[in-house]
Design an enzyme around this catalytic site. Structure first.
Site, PDB file in Angstrom:
ATOM      1  N   CYS A   1     110.718  29.035  29.595  1.00  0.00           N
ATOM      2  CA  CYS A   1     110.657  29.560  28.684  1.00  0.00           C
ATOM      3  C   CYS A   1     109.111  30.159  28.085  1.00  0.00           C
ATOM      4  O   CYS A   1     107.850  29.002  28.009  1.00  0.00           O
ATOM      5  CB  CYS A   1     110.668  29.703  26.955  1.00  0.00           C
ATOM      6  SG  CYS A   1     110.915  30.240  25.326  1.00  0.00           S
TER       7      CYS A   1
ATOM      8  N   CYS B   1     108.205  28.575  24.086  1.00  0.00           N
ATOM      9  CA  CYS B   1     107.896  26.739  24.665  1.00  0.00           C
ATOM     10  C   CYS B   1     107.820  25.817  25.938  1.00  0.00           C
ATOM     11  O   CYS B   1     107.592  24.599  25.680  1.00  0.00           O
ATOM     12  CB  CYS B   1     108.592  26.573  23.220  1.00  0.00           C
ATOM     13  SG  CYS B   1     110.781  26.385  24.205  1.00  0.00           S
TER      14      CYS B   1
ATOM     15  N   CYS C   1     116.131  31.117  24.079  1.00  0.00           N
ATOM     16  CA  CYS C   1     115.857  29.500  23.910  1.00  0.00           C
ATOM     17  C   CYS C   1     116.360  28.302  23.149  1.00  0.00           C
ATOM     18  O   CYS C   1     116.216  28.775  21.832  1.00  0.00           O
ATOM     19  CB  CYS C   1     114.167  29.621  24.232  1.00  0.00           C
ATOM     20  SG  CYS C   1     113.571  27.763  24.194  1.00  0.00           S
TER      21      CYS C   1
ATOM     22  N   CYS D   1     112.709  27.198  20.754  1.00  0.00           N
ATOM     23  CA  CYS D   1     112.361  28.359  19.791  1.00  0.00           C
ATOM     24  C   CYS D   1     112.856  29.309  19.563  1.00  0.00           C
ATOM     25  O   CYS D   1     112.289  29.678  18.393  1.00  0.00           O
ATOM     26  CB  CYS D   1     110.785  28.203  20.758  1.00  0.00           C
ATOM     27  SG  CYS D   1     110.963  29.573  21.874  1.00  0.00           S
TER      28      CYS D   1
ATOM     29  N   CYS E   1     120.976  37.932  32.777  1.00  0.00           N
ATOM     30  CA  CYS E   1     119.801  39.450  32.764  1.00  0.00           C
ATOM     31  C   CYS E   1     118.449  38.652  31.903  1.00  0.00           C
ATOM     32  O   CYS E   1     118.708  39.444  30.763  1.00  0.00           O
ATOM     33  CB  CYS E   1     120.664  40.352  32.863  1.00  0.00           C
ATOM     34  SG  CYS E   1     120.101  41.809  33.141  1.00  0.00           S
TER      35      CYS E   1
END
Length: 137
Positions: free
Chosen positions: A47, A50, A96, A99, A119
């Site tokens: 991510c 984070c 995510c 976060c 995707c």
């Protein structure tokens, strides 16, 4: 897993305008423009907000969609999903789990073994390349 939060100022200082728009405002980069759309480099996609690991290059495949596509996340608890009814469509948004950053959408038209196509937006990801040392095992 501990949730991570960031202030808007922190994120605006750290992320590019595109990364901020995608991850914080559920934006979408244009198809075939993201840096990871055609990447075949081995590694783990984290991510961009984070730095939690989200997807492995081992599950990345060419979907023809113009966005990096994966058939499964790196672990069951790496991402969360929720209904997205924006733009007059019903889709499943992927975030995510740590976060809450918007990553992209998942569709039920992927390859085996899962049948899913995660995707993702390149702007929401950061590829940690597999080093030559770790590739040797």
């Amino acid at each position: 897993m501990a949730k991570k939060t960031f202030t808007e100022d922190e994120l605006r200082d750290r992320l590019t305008p595109e990364q901020f728009e995608v991850t914080q405002n559920a934006g979408t980069e244009r198809a075939f423009t993201g840096i990871y759309a055609n990447t075949k480099t081995p590694g783990v996609y984290h991510c961009v907000v984070c730095d939690e690991p989200l997807f492995s290059s081992e599950t990345k495949y060419e979907s023809g969609s113009g966005w990096p596509s994966f058939y499964q996340p790196i672990s069951e608890d790496a991402v969360t999903t929720e209904a997205d009814r924006s733009y007059g469509m019903v889709r499943t948004e992927v975030k995510c789990a740590t976060c809450g950053a918007h990553l992209g959408h998942v569709f039920p038209d992927g390859p085996r073994p899962t049948g899913d196509r995660f995707c993702m937006n390149s702007a929401a990801l950061n590829l940690e390349e597999l080093s030559a040392d770790s590739a040797e095992g």
